[in-house]
Design a protein around this motif. Structure first.
Motif, PDB file in Angstrom:
ATOM      1  N   ILE A 138      72.223  63.817  55.319  1.00 54.05           N
ATOM      2  CA  ILE A 138      70.768  63.922  55.310  1.00 54.05           C
ATOM      3  C   ILE A 138      70.165  62.702  55.997  1.00 54.05           C
ATOM      4  CG2 ILE A 138      68.685  64.071  53.894  1.00 54.05           C
ATOM      5  CD1 ILE A 138      70.451  65.323  51.699  1.00 54.05           C
ATOM      6  N   ILE A 139      69.335  62.966  56.981  1.00 58.56           N
ATOM      7  CA  ILE A 139      68.627  61.891  57.679  1.00 58.56           C
ATOM      8  C   ILE A 139      67.134  62.124  57.489  1.00 58.56           C
ATOM      9  CG2 ILE A 139      68.095  60.893  59.935  1.00 58.56           C
ATOM     10  CD1 ILE A 139      70.942  61.735  60.790  1.00 58.56           C
ATOM     11  N   ALA A 176      57.952  66.334  54.135  1.00 64.79           N
ATOM     12  CA  ALA A 176      56.980  66.030  53.088  1.00 64.79           C
ATOM     13  C   ALA A 176      55.946  65.076  53.664  1.00 64.79           C
ATOM     14  CB  ALA A 176      57.669  65.417  51.875  1.00 64.79           C
ATOM     15  N   THR A 177      54.734  65.139  53.115  1.00 59.96           N
ATOM     16  CA  THR A 177      53.670  64.268  53.603  1.00 59.96           C
ATOM     17  C   THR A 177      53.006  63.532  52.452  1.00 59.96           C
ATOM     18  OG1 THR A 177      51.744  65.729  53.447  1.00 59.96           O
ATOM     19  CG2 THR A 177      53.176  66.047  55.346  1.00 59.96           C
ATOM     20  N   ILE A 178      52.433  62.399  52.792  1.00 61.91           N
ATOM     21  CA  ILE A 178      51.627  61.645  51.841  1.00 61.91           C
ATOM     22  C   ILE A 178      50.315  61.290  52.523  1.00 61.91           C
ATOM     23  CG2 ILE A 178      52.658  59.404  52.415  1.00 61.91           C
ATOM     24  CD1 ILE A 178      52.441  58.843  49.293  1.00 61.91           C
ATOM     25  N   THR A 180      64.351  65.792  46.597  1.00 62.11           N
ATOM     26  CA  THR A 180      64.435  64.545  45.838  1.00 62.11           C
ATOM     27  C   THR A 180      64.433  63.348  46.776  1.00 62.11           C
ATOM     28  OG1 THR A 180      65.571  65.602  43.998  1.00 62.11           O
ATOM     29  CG2 THR A 180      65.879  63.215  44.232  1.00 62.11           C
ATOM     30  N   LYS A 181      65.196  63.410  47.841  1.00 68.22           N
ATOM     31  CA  LYS A 181      65.233  62.302  48.801  1.00 68.22           C
ATOM     32  C   LYS A 181      63.876  62.117  49.479  1.00 68.22           C
ATOM     33  CE  LYS A 181      70.042  61.758  49.812  1.00 68.22           C
ATOM     34  NZ  LYS A 181      70.035  60.588  48.986  1.00 68.22           N
ATOM     35  N   LEU A 182      63.220  63.222  49.815  1.00 68.52           N
ATOM     36  CA  LEU A 182      61.886  63.127  50.412  1.00 68.52           C
ATOM     37  C   LEU A 182      60.910  62.475  49.433  1.00 68.52           C
ATOM     38  CD1 LEU A 182      61.769  66.602  52.164  1.00 68.52           C
ATOM     39  CD2 LEU A 182      61.569  64.395  53.346  1.00 68.52           C
TER      40      LEU A 182
END
Length: 169
Positions: A7-8, A62-64, A97-99
């Motif tokens: 996963i990158i 994912a965004t913030i 979870t990683k995101l």
């Protein structure tokens, strides 16, 4: 299956707009305009979009949003996770979870809290569970539907209502 090393995560770039559009083709509201708007918001510092790749393939993003449009977060300067998507073929592999780990790490650089809104309808059950497992709790202001919903008000179930949640980081 442990794919952690495969996963990158990286900040969204221009090439990702096309990659995301192709990967999420057919999903409602997932258009090139959406991804282009995310990229532009990133360029001016309003949002960060993190893209996950697994073995060279787009797996999710994912965004913030740094200045939430939700009054309860905006007033307190609480960043808001606004969109998290993982392709079905990559679900249950720890990508979401990683995101989330990365977004929360970034949020902590600016605030002691992170917020998120989660939809109430069936398609959002995975997100509901994810936020709950990560310690997000309702912000105490009830269901949000463009503006706050009121008792006995009839609402159409769509993507415009949700439960706003918050977590101390």
């Amino acid at each position: 299956m442990d794919i952690e090393g495969d996963i990158i995560l990286r900040e969204m770039d221009e090439a990702d707009c096309k990659n995301l559009e192709e990967a999420f083709a057919g999903r409602v509201l997932r258009t090139s305009q959406l991804y282009t708007s995310y990229l532009e918001a990133g360029r001016i510092g309003k949002r960060n979009t993190i893209v996950a790749y697994c073995k060279g393939q787009v797996a999710g993003y994912a965004t913030i949003l740094w200045e939430s449009e939700y009054e309860g977060f905006e007033e307190e300067g609480i960043p808001e996770i606004t969109d998290i998507e993982v392709l079905d073929t990559f679900k249950s592999r720890g990508i979401a979870t990683k995101l989330m780990d990365e977004l929360e790490r970034r949020a902590l650089e600016r605030s002691d809290y992170c917020g998120a809104g989660v939809g109430l309808a069936d398609p959002y059950t995975a997100a509901q569970r994810l936020y709950a497992k990560r310690g997000y709790q309702p912000d105490g202001k009830g269901i949000f539907y463009i503006e706050h919903a009121h008792i006995h008000e009839q609402l159409e179930i769509d993507d415009n209502q949700g439960l706003m949640m918050i977590k101390k980081l």
